[in-house]
Enzyme design. Structure first.
Site, PDB file in Angstrom:
ATOM      1  N   GLU A   1     -37.387 -35.139   4.043  1.00 21.85           N
ATOM      2  CA  GLU A   1     -36.388 -36.053   4.598  1.00 21.85           C
ATOM      3  C   GLU A   1     -36.415 -36.103   6.127  1.00 21.85           C
ATOM      4  O   GLU A   1     -36.086 -37.140   6.720  1.00 21.85           O
ATOM      5  CB  GLU A   1     -34.988 -35.658   4.114  1.00 21.85           C
ATOM      6  CG  GLU A   1     -34.741 -35.914   2.643  1.00 21.85           C
ATOM      7  CD  GLU A   1     -35.150 -34.764   1.731  1.00 21.85           C
ATOM      8  OE1 GLU A   1     -34.900 -34.836   0.517  1.00 21.85           O
ATOM      9  OE2 GLU A   1     -35.727 -33.775   2.255  1.00 21.85           O
TER      10      GLU A   1
ATOM     11  N   PHE B   1     -22.453 -29.483  -7.253  1.00 28.54           N
ATOM     12  CA  PHE B   1     -23.901 -29.377  -7.082  1.00 28.54           C
ATOM     13  C   PHE B   1     -24.383 -30.388  -6.040  1.00 28.54           C
ATOM     14  O   PHE B   1     -24.081 -31.574  -6.112  1.00 28.54           O
ATOM     15  CB  PHE B   1     -24.594 -29.630  -8.424  1.00 28.54           C
ATOM     16  CG  PHE B   1     -26.093 -29.605  -8.334  1.00 28.54           C
ATOM     17  CD1 PHE B   1     -26.774 -28.419  -8.058  1.00 28.54           C
ATOM     18  CD2 PHE B   1     -26.839 -30.764  -8.516  1.00 28.54           C
ATOM     19  CE1 PHE B   1     -28.159 -28.395  -7.968  1.00 28.54           C
ATOM     20  CE2 PHE B   1     -28.216 -30.746  -8.445  1.00 28.54           C
ATOM     21  CZ  PHE B   1     -28.878 -29.554  -8.156  1.00 28.54           C
ATOM     22  N   GLN B   2     -25.118 -29.894  -5.052  1.00 27.55           N
ATOM     23  CA  GLN B   2     -25.670 -30.689  -3.962  1.00 27.55           C
ATOM     24  C   GLN B   2     -24.587 -31.459  -3.190  1.00 27.55           C
ATOM     25  O   GLN B   2     -24.810 -32.575  -2.721  1.00 27.55           O
ATOM     26  CB  GLN B   2     -26.766 -31.643  -4.462  1.00 27.55           C
ATOM     27  CG  GLN B   2     -28.011 -30.887  -4.919  1.00 27.55           C
ATOM     28  CD  GLN B   2     -29.223 -31.762  -5.150  1.00 27.55           C
ATOM     29  OE1 GLN B   2     -29.097 -32.946  -5.449  1.00 27.55           O
ATOM     30  NE2 GLN B   2     -30.404 -31.184  -5.007  1.00 27.55           N
TER      31      GLN B   2
ATOM     32  N   LYS C   1     -21.391 -41.249  -5.184  1.00 28.75           N
ATOM     33  CA  LYS C   1     -22.175 -41.819  -6.286  1.00 28.75           C
ATOM     34  C   LYS C   1     -21.351 -42.747  -7.171  1.00 28.75           C
ATOM     35  O   LYS C   1     -21.864 -43.774  -7.633  1.00 28.75           O
ATOM     36  CB  LYS C   1     -22.755 -40.670  -7.129  1.00 28.75           C
ATOM     37  CG  LYS C   1     -23.644 -41.115  -8.282  1.00 28.75           C
ATOM     38  CD  LYS C   1     -24.252 -39.918  -8.987  1.00 28.75           C
ATOM     39  CE  LYS C   1     -24.939 -40.294 -10.295  1.00 28.75           C
ATOM     40  NZ  LYS C   1     -26.076 -41.201 -10.104  1.00 28.75           N
TER      41      LYS C   1
ATOM     42  N   MET D   1     -46.836 -24.428  25.311  1.00 28.34           N
ATOM     43  CA  MET D   1     -45.887 -24.513  26.423  1.00 28.34           C
ATOM     44  C   MET D   1     -45.145 -23.202  26.620  1.00 28.34           C
ATOM     45  O   MET D   1     -44.910 -22.767  27.758  1.00 28.34           O
ATOM     46  CB  MET D   1     -44.901 -25.663  26.198  1.00 28.34           C
ATOM     47  CG  MET D   1     -44.037 -25.955  27.420  1.00 28.34           C
ATOM     48  SD  MET D   1     -45.007 -26.432  28.880  1.00 28.34           S
ATOM     49  CE  MET D   1     -45.173 -28.196  28.607  1.00 28.34           C
TER      50      MET D   1
END
Length: 566
Positions: free
Chosen positions: A50, A112-113, A162, A480
């Site tokens: 993602e 959940f999630q 949802k 760096m």
């Protein structure tokens, strides 16, 4: 019109906003949206992480000037996107990020999630929403696009439960968006424009200092017209590169920590600094009380909170850069006492000083035929692409060398993470850029450390058939940080040696891409030519000098005039 699902309404709204490409990764909370996408003409780019989706959408926006769109599922899908959102926020890039959320009745139950992505992203979004009413879905989405693209641009997140996405709604007609507490100022105050122009006419040693705001407002044409008209030298921030032609005689290149000697000295000794779409970042200013200490300062910015935030200015102009520069051009065109010949004569001693600085201290490095110098690789990329490629970068030495040695003559051709400095940005950014411009040459300049942050996106490039080129400046270090350890920590290379690294040629082959390698300077040109001629994703592994450093360099806490040189 009959009722449609929230998911169908969202897709319809995206099409209404002109969205043709989105980047994302599916999951249970957004499965209805993905199902509705199947019936649209919006092209969905399936990434492999993602973070890559948001970076790709970000780069798509930087290249096109349009609002980039990413679609993420709930929980870890949303949190994986936070680094990309913060990257866009720091650089003022317009994005709309859609995240799935658990059904409303489960919010707050540790479902959940489930994650409070609105709370998590509040500090790094321009605005965000948790949609709570199905009838607000479309109006909120329209508002999100409006906020993202207007004023000082930025990312807007819309969190979509949802159950709302699955519910039936009536699609609302489109109406003008009016927000009482959000009314950006585009047109400059004419009195402030006059003050600024009069200061310019008095100046003997003026400098234009331009940043990403010039690119974001598509003001490069107005800037170039004004700089040429007034014969004023121009220096650019990392984000401003390309907003003024890098090969023009008035260009001094980049300023700041790794800026050119000429640019840093000019800013230090100028009597007038005209800041346009720049925010006086610490990497530019160095020691604040010695930055342009002898100069009057004009500052043009659409965000009033940026003006006098870090450096006190004499003439503030709150406006869109393009509108302000256009007004300044008109003012000089109408001013009877203005003469280009007189302006040029007044600045001639200043030009002679600048020319002398450039001749004495050009952007250079100690060449060596026994090793590959990374600067040489960038110079060859510049030469073999005629300076016309879209260059994305990772972050670190590779980024600075690209900024220093590739001559950007056009805006929106240098795509890099400025404010946040996000390693792993370059590869997904190259994907976003190539999706925006399929016929352009797109090159990701990378380090061997940062490329591994999102190396999985090679699969995305291959699945989309994108011929992006990846130039890895492979020094087996986190370069760096190693440079700072060399200079200030007695070469104690704590956790910066990359002892184990993949064989990038074999890795490219594993993804179905083409892998090429150069271990000698004499091989560099041939490798780049082969890569550019190959209609496939190409990974070029350049085995560069391990302890090469980026110069000039301004040490922390020093004035920009106190540079370490080659």
């Amino acid at each position: 019109m009959g009722k449609i699902t929230g998911a169908q309404a969202i897709i319809k709204c995206l099409q209404e906003e002109g969205v043709k490409t989105i980047f994302g990764y599916p999951g249970g909370a957004v499965i209805d949206l993905y199902d509705s996408l199947m019936d649209s003409d919006i092209h969905h780019v399936l990434v492999r992480h993602e973070q890559g989706a948001v970076h790709a959408a970000d780069a798509f926006s930087r290249c096109t000037g349009e609002v980039g769109v990413a679609l993420l599922t709930s929980g870890p899908g949303a949190t994986n996107g936070v680094t990309g959102i913060a990257t866009a926020y720091m650089d003022s890039i317009p994005l709309v990020v859609l995240t799935g959320q658990v059904p409303r009745h489960l919010i707050g139950n540790d479902a959940f999630q489930e994650v409070d992505i609105v709370g998590i992203t509040r500090p790094c979004t321009k605005h965000n929403y948790l949609v709570s009413d199905k009838d607000d879905i479309v109006s909120i989405l329209r508002e999100a696009f409006y906020i993202a693209r207007t004023g000082r641009p930025g990312p807007v997140l819309v969190d979509l439960p949802k159950d709302l996405v699955a519910s039936l709604i009536t699609y609302p007609e489109k109406k003008p968006i009016r927000m009482q507490n959000y009314q950006p100022t585009y047109e400059p105050h004419i009195g402030q424009i006059a003050k600024a122009c009069k200061l310019i006419m008095k100046a003997r040693k003026p400098v234009f200092y331009v940043g990403g705001g010039v690119t974001l407002s598509d003001a490069g044409g107005e800037l170039t017209e004004l700089a040429k008209k007034l014969n004023i030298p121009v220096t650019m921030t990392l984000m401003g590169l390309g907003s003024f032609p890098g090969s023009h005689e008035l260009s001094m290149g980049m300023l700041g920590m790794h800026g050119s000697y000429t640019a840093n000295m000019a800013v230090s000794q100028c009597d007038l600094l005209i800041a346009v779409g720049a925010r006086f970042d610490d990497r530019v200013t160095g020691k604040l009380d010695e930055f342009a200490s002898n100069a009057k300062i004009i500052h043009i910015d659409i965000d009033p909170t940026s003006i006098s935030k870090n450096v006190k200015v004499d003439v503030p102009i709150v406006a869109d850069c393009r509108y302000a520069l256009r007004a300044m051009n008109k003012w000089f065109d109408a001013e009877d006492s203005f003469s280009i010949a007189e302006e040029a004569a007044r600045h001639e001693p200043w030009f002679n000083i600048i020319k002398e600085w450039t001749e004495q201290h050009p952007m250079t490095y100690k060449d060596d035929d026994t090793v590959i110098k990374p600067q040489y690789v960038i110079q060859m990329l510049d030469k073999l692409t005629n300076g016309d490629a879209i260059i994305t970068t990772e972050v670190g030495q590779n980024q600075m060398w690209a900024a220093q040695f590739y001559h950007f003559n056009k805006p929106r051709h240098f795509i890099t993470s400025g404010g946040l400095g996000t390693m792993g940005f370059g590869l997904p950014a190259a994907i976003g850029a190539q999706m925006a411009f399929p016929n352009k040459t797109v090159i990701d300049v990378a380090g061997d450390g940062s490329i591994q942050m999102n190396i999985q996106e090679l699969a995305t490039a291959r699945q989309q058939g994108l011929p992006i080129k990846i130039a890895i400046l492979n020094n087996n270090f986190l370069g760096m940080v190693r440079q700072w350890q060399e200079l200030f920590y007695n070469r104690r290379y704590a956790s910066t040696v990359m002892d184990i690294a993949p064989d990038f040629v074999k890795l490219a082959d594993a993804f179905g891409a083409v892998g090429l390698r150069a271990t000698k300077k004499s091989e560099v040109e041939a490798v780049i030519k082969e890569a550019l001629a190959t209609d496939n994703t190409v990974v070029m592994d350049f085995q560069v000098n391990p302890e090469e450093s980026v110069y000039p360099m301004v040490p922390a806490g020093k004035s920009v005039a106190d540079m370490l040189l080659v």
